[in-house]
Scaffold this motif. Structure first.
Motif, PDB file in Angstrom:
ATOM      1  N   TYR A  52       0.821  -1.208   0.000  1.00  0.00           N
ATOM      2  CA  TYR A  52       0.000   0.000   0.000  1.00  0.00           C
ATOM      3  C   TYR A  52       0.861   1.267   0.000  1.00  0.00           C
ATOM      4  O   TYR A  52       0.504   2.261  -0.631  1.00  0.00           O
ATOM      5  CB  TYR A  52      -0.989  -0.022   1.181  1.00  0.00           C
ATOM      6  N   ASP A  53       2.006   1.228   0.695  1.00  0.00           N
ATOM      7  CA  ASP A  53       2.915   2.384   0.647  1.00  0.00           C
ATOM      8  C   ASP A  53       3.529   2.518  -0.744  1.00  0.00           C
ATOM      9  O   ASP A  53       3.697   3.624  -1.267  1.00  0.00           O
ATOM     10  CB  ASP A  53       4.018   2.235   1.707  1.00  0.00           C
ATOM     11  N   PHE A  54       3.863   1.380  -1.336  1.00  0.00           N
ATOM     12  CA  PHE A  54       4.424   1.345  -2.692  1.00  0.00           C
ATOM     13  C   PHE A  54       3.444   2.009  -3.674  1.00  0.00           C
ATOM     14  O   PHE A  54       3.820   2.873  -4.470  1.00  0.00           O
ATOM     15  CB  PHE A  54       4.667  -0.125  -3.045  1.00  0.00           C
ATOM     16  N   LEU A  55       2.168   1.630  -3.577  1.00  0.00           N
ATOM     17  CA  LEU A  55       1.163   2.211  -4.473  1.00  0.00           C
ATOM     18  C   LEU A  55       0.988   3.708  -4.202  1.00  0.00           C
ATOM     19  O   LEU A  55       0.811   4.499  -5.129  1.00  0.00           O
ATOM     20  CB  LEU A  55      -0.183   1.485  -4.315  1.00  0.00           C
ATOM     21  N   ALA A  56       1.066   4.092  -2.915  1.00  0.00           N
ATOM     22  CA  ALA A  56       0.941   5.516  -2.577  1.00  0.00           C
ATOM     23  C   ALA A  56       2.075   6.317  -3.233  1.00  0.00           C
ATOM     24  O   ALA A  56       1.850   7.397  -3.795  1.00  0.00           O
ATOM     25  CB  ALA A  56       0.944   5.706  -1.063  1.00  0.00           C
ATOM     26  N   GLU A  57       3.296   5.759  -3.186  1.00  0.00           N
ATOM     27  CA  GLU A  57       4.437   6.464  -3.789  1.00  0.00           C
ATOM     28  C   GLU A  57       4.232   6.608  -5.299  1.00  0.00           C
ATOM     29  O   GLU A  57       4.446   7.679  -5.872  1.00  0.00           O
ATOM     30  CB  GLU A  57       5.740   5.696  -3.514  1.00  0.00           C
ATOM     31  N   ILE A  58       3.813   5.507  -5.918  1.00  0.00           N
ATOM     32  CA  ILE A  58       3.612   5.540  -7.371  1.00  0.00           C
ATOM     33  C   ILE A  58       2.520   6.558  -7.739  1.00  0.00           C
ATOM     34  O   ILE A  58       2.678   7.349  -8.667  1.00  0.00           O
ATOM     35  CB  ILE A  58       3.208   4.142  -7.899  1.00  0.00           C
ATOM     36  N   LEU A  59       1.433   6.530  -6.981  1.00  0.00           N
ATOM     37  CA  LEU A  59       0.300   7.407  -7.317  1.00  0.00           C
ATOM     38  C   LEU A  59       0.643   8.882  -7.113  1.00  0.00           C
ATOM     39  O   LEU A  59       0.238   9.742  -7.882  1.00  0.00           O
ATOM     40  CB  LEU A  59      -0.930   7.004  -6.489  1.00  0.00           C
ATOM     41  N   GLU A  60       1.427   9.153  -6.069  1.00  0.00           N
ATOM     42  CA  GLU A  60       1.843  10.539  -5.808  1.00  0.00           C
ATOM     43  C   GLU A  60       2.649  11.068  -6.996  1.00  0.00           C
ATOM     44  O   GLU A  60       2.498  12.203  -7.421  1.00  0.00           O
ATOM     45  CB  GLU A  60       2.699  10.596  -4.531  1.00  0.00           C
ATOM     46  N   MET A  61       3.479  10.192  -7.563  1.00  0.00           N
ATOM     47  CA  MET A  61       4.343  10.613  -8.668  1.00  0.00           C
ATOM     48  C   MET A  61       3.649  10.569 -10.026  1.00  0.00           C
ATOM     49  O   MET A  61       4.182  11.054 -11.014  1.00  0.00           O
ATOM     50  CB  MET A  61       5.573   9.711  -8.723  1.00  0.00           C
ATOM     51  N   SER A  62       2.462   9.919 -10.088  1.00  0.00           N
ATOM     52  CA  SER A  62       1.786   9.779 -11.387  1.00  0.00           C
ATOM     53  C   SER A  62       0.570  10.688 -11.480  1.00  0.00           C
ATOM     54  O   SER A  62      -0.366  10.355 -12.206  1.00  0.00           O
ATOM     55  CB  SER A  62       1.321   8.351 -11.609  1.00  0.00           C
ATOM     56  N   ASN A  63       0.569  11.725 -10.695  1.00  0.00           N
ATOM     57  CA  ASN A  63      -0.561  12.655 -10.736  1.00  0.00           C
ATOM     58  C   ASN A  63      -1.884  11.954 -10.402  1.00  0.00           C
ATOM     59  O   ASN A  63      -2.905  12.172 -11.035  1.00  0.00           O
ATOM     60  CB  ASN A  63      -0.613  13.323 -12.110  1.00  0.00           C
ATOM     61  N   LEU A  64      -1.834  11.035  -9.459  1.00  0.00           N
ATOM     62  CA  LEU A  64      -2.999  10.381  -8.834  1.00  0.00           C
ATOM     63  C   LEU A  64      -3.639   9.220  -9.631  1.00  0.00           C
ATOM     64  O   LEU A  64      -4.556   8.580  -9.128  1.00  0.00           O
ATOM     65  CB  LEU A  64      -4.086  11.390  -8.448  1.00  0.00           C
ATOM     66  N   THR A  65      -3.172   8.963 -10.848  1.00  0.00           N
ATOM     67  CA  THR A  65      -3.736   7.824 -11.595  1.00  0.00           C
ATOM     68  C   THR A  65      -2.605   7.101 -12.311  1.00  0.00           C
ATOM     69  O   THR A  65      -1.688   7.729 -12.848  1.00  0.00           O
ATOM     70  CB  THR A  65      -4.786   8.299 -12.616  1.00  0.00           C
ATOM     71  N   PHE A  66      -2.682   5.772 -12.318  1.00  0.00           N
ATOM     72  CA  PHE A  66      -1.563   4.980 -12.810  1.00  0.00           C
ATOM     73  C   PHE A  66      -2.072   3.721 -13.517  1.00  0.00           C
ATOM     74  O   PHE A  66      -2.970   3.037 -12.996  1.00  0.00           O
ATOM     75  CB  PHE A  66      -0.698   4.607 -11.591  1.00  0.00           C
ATOM     76  N   GLN A  67      -1.535   3.421 -14.687  1.00  0.00           N
ATOM     77  CA  GLN A  67      -1.945   2.207 -15.413  1.00  0.00           C
ATOM     78  C   GLN A  67      -0.994   1.073 -15.055  1.00  0.00           C
ATOM     79  O   GLN A  67       0.187   1.127 -15.393  1.00  0.00           O
ATOM     80  CB  GLN A  67      -1.909   2.476 -16.922  1.00  0.00           C
TER      81      GLN A  67
END
Ligand code: HEM
Length: 516
Positions: A52-67
């Motif tokens: 869940y932290d991993f996804l939070a980091e990715i989402l923060e860097m992807s402008n809130l949406t990630f494929q």
């Protein structure tokens, strides 16, 4: 032969070049790397312990949406979003296009037709029936009585025992037992008494936990793999089959006992327990003219009722309470403020020594405590993610395309931690965030598409009020009577799962307060 080896050499060179390209092409800081064939699965598996932290980091860097790209041809691709505009669109304005879907139902097949699994008319019938039962005043009184009784006869004697012995106790385990017992009382009218000094095993409680674990891994395993494991009865799938057998056996016993009780009493409107009917009784007596798709004469339906409410009520509240007390142990200034609020708003001189007797109107005056519970669930939402399936192709407000039948994941855990949503102090535990400065210290409203622990839109949680009252009652009783200290040096981390739990539990010592 020669032509085959030429072809193989060609494939090998191409594969080597693709892998080399993927290795050299540095991923954007923490973003997951998209490997040929394997997609982003290796990075996800490497980060599984802190997913869940991993996804939070990715989402923060992807402008809130990630494929997310999974294993090729395994149907594992999914759009992951925490953008409040997308969330509002998916859960509300275009609700009809985003269902749980057949795949969700397949993953959760052990629970059959519980409300969480269903869509369309069946879901509407189930929701209407659950709503009328949970909103019934008699049931709400019954819930308050059950909570107080469990506090008085279960939790308080247990805490007194640990305080006297000076031994450590796993607070997560205590809360799970507490909520298991109270929820079972509300569902069946009888108390399994799993909360006691002996901490006995309960096969039903264990089966629910095992099933949740297996289902979690079905979300990240290729479908073919878990299907094969299920067919062969291997690993977690074996546990799931065993859990299903326990569900059948235990529920059958509760159902036959309850049917007999109702038969003996005659179909009357007199509540069995005096305060309010337990859920099983009221579902047995369900007026089927109002709910055409529900069939209380079938034991399978009643089994689904039991499973539905135990999933809804047990781990969610236990998880919220555990993370809350952990945050309190790190923020003594918040504990002091809660004490101050209780002493000002509900002083003992005014309300007497009976700490368990506050009603919901009085509890609603505890704005800071309410804010502290919300703040804890913002950072540690008991249900960390939700999964939706699109019926038709669509474009989200963020501009991302969604294919028909594709998966969309909303990561509630990450949403509460986004600086773009909550500001630069998003990671800080600040109950003050919830207290309005302009409206005389009342609770500040945040849109449910931003504060999502209880879901939003037509499928929002039906037990929110009940849960908030229960949690405030428990917190007040504990804080007024005991000091809770976390054992120093313990590792607190979350376990990947459908419910946000602590991997190693939460070890504390308990001392009785002088004023108690
Ligand atoms: C802190 C406690 C709780 C939290 C954080 C919580 C959260 C949620 C969430 C996120 C959902 C949406 C799940 C989904 O659709 O995938 C949900 C649905 C639901 N909750 Fe709760 N819940 C809590 C306690 C309860 C309790 C105590 C009850 C009842 C005894 C309850 C009854 C329900 C029901 C019936 C639904 C299904 C609504 C529907 O699909 O239409 N919840 N809850």
């Amino acid at each position: 032969m020669a032509s085959i080896s030429l072809f193989e050499t060609f494939i090998a060179i191409i594969s080597f070049l693709i892998i080399l390209y993927s290795l050299l092409k540095k991923p954007h800081k923490n973003l997951a790397r998209n490997w040929p064939v394997l997609g982003m699965l290796p990075d996800l598996l490497m980060a599984l312990h802190r997913v869940y932290d991993f996804l939070a980091e990715i989402l923060e860097m992807s402008n809130l949406t990630f494929q997310f790209k999974g294993l090729w041809f395994a149907g594992m691709d999914m759009l992951i979003t925490v953008d409040p505009a997308n969330i509002h669109y998916i859960l509300s304005s275009n609700f009809s296009n985003y269902t749980k879907g057949p795949e969700f139902k397949e993953v959760f097949d052990v629970f059959k037709d519980v409300i969480f699994n269903t869509d369309s008319e069946l879901w509407k019938n189930l929701r209407k029936a659950a709503q009328s039962r949970l909103n019934h005043q008699g049931f709400q009184r019954f819930s308050v009585t059950a909570t107080r009784s469990k506090l008085k006869n279960g939790l308080v004697p247990l805490f007194d025992h640990f305080a006297k012995e000076g031994t450590t106790v796993n607070l997560q385990d205590v809360f799970r037992r507490f909520t298991f017992d109270t929820t079972m009382v509300l569902i069946t009218g009888s108390d399994p008494i799993s909360l006691s000094i002996e901490m006995p095993d309960n096969e039903f409680a264990k089966a629910i936990t095992d099933a949740g674990e297996a289902i979690m891994y079905r979300h990240i395993k290729p479908r073919l793999l878990w299907k094969l494991q299920s067919w062969m009865g291997l690993g977690l799938e074996k546990k799931l089959l065993e859990a299903d057998a326990v569900f059948d056996r235990v529920c059958a016993k509760y159902i036959s006992t309850k049917r007999e009780e109702v038969r003996l009493q005659g179909i009357s409107n007199h509540p069995i327990n005096g305060e309010g009917e337990d859920l099983l009784t009221s579902y047995i007596k369900l007026d089927t003219t109002k709910y055409e798709l529900l069939n209380p004469s079938k034991d399978q339906f009643l089994k689904e009722v039991i499973l539905n409410f135990i999933i809804a009520g047990r781990d969610t509240v236990a998880s919220a309470l555990t993370w809350f007390f952990w945050l309190l142990s790190k923020n003594p200034q918040v504990v002091a403020k809660i004490h101050q609020e209780i002493n000002t708003v509900l002083p003992r001189s005014k309300y007497g020594q009976e700490k368990l007797s506050f009603d919901s109107t009085q509890l609603n005056k505890l704005v800071y405590l309410h804010g502290a519970l919300y703040e804890s669930m913002r950072l540690y939402p008991p249900i960390p993610f939700e999964r939706k399936s699109a019926i038709k192709p669509d474009v989200l407000p963020s501009g991302h395309k969604v294919d028909a039948n594709s998966k969309v994941i909303i990561v509630l855990y990450a949403l509460g931690r986004m600086r773009a949503v909550w500001g630069e102090d998003a990671l800080e535990f600040k109950p003050e965030r919830w207290v309005s400065k302009t409206c005389g210290g009342s609770l500040r409203h945040e849109p449910s598409f931003k504060f999502l622990p209880f879901n939003a839109g037509p499928r929002s949680c039906l037990g929110k009020q009940l849960a908030m009252i229960l949690m405030k009652t428990v917190v007040m009783e504990i804080l007024q009577s005991y000091d809770i200290k976390a054992i120093k040096g313990q590792k607190v981390e979350s376990l990947p799962g459908l419910i946000l739990r602590m991997k190693h539990g939460f070890e504390v010592t308990i001392t009785k307060r002088d004023s108690a």
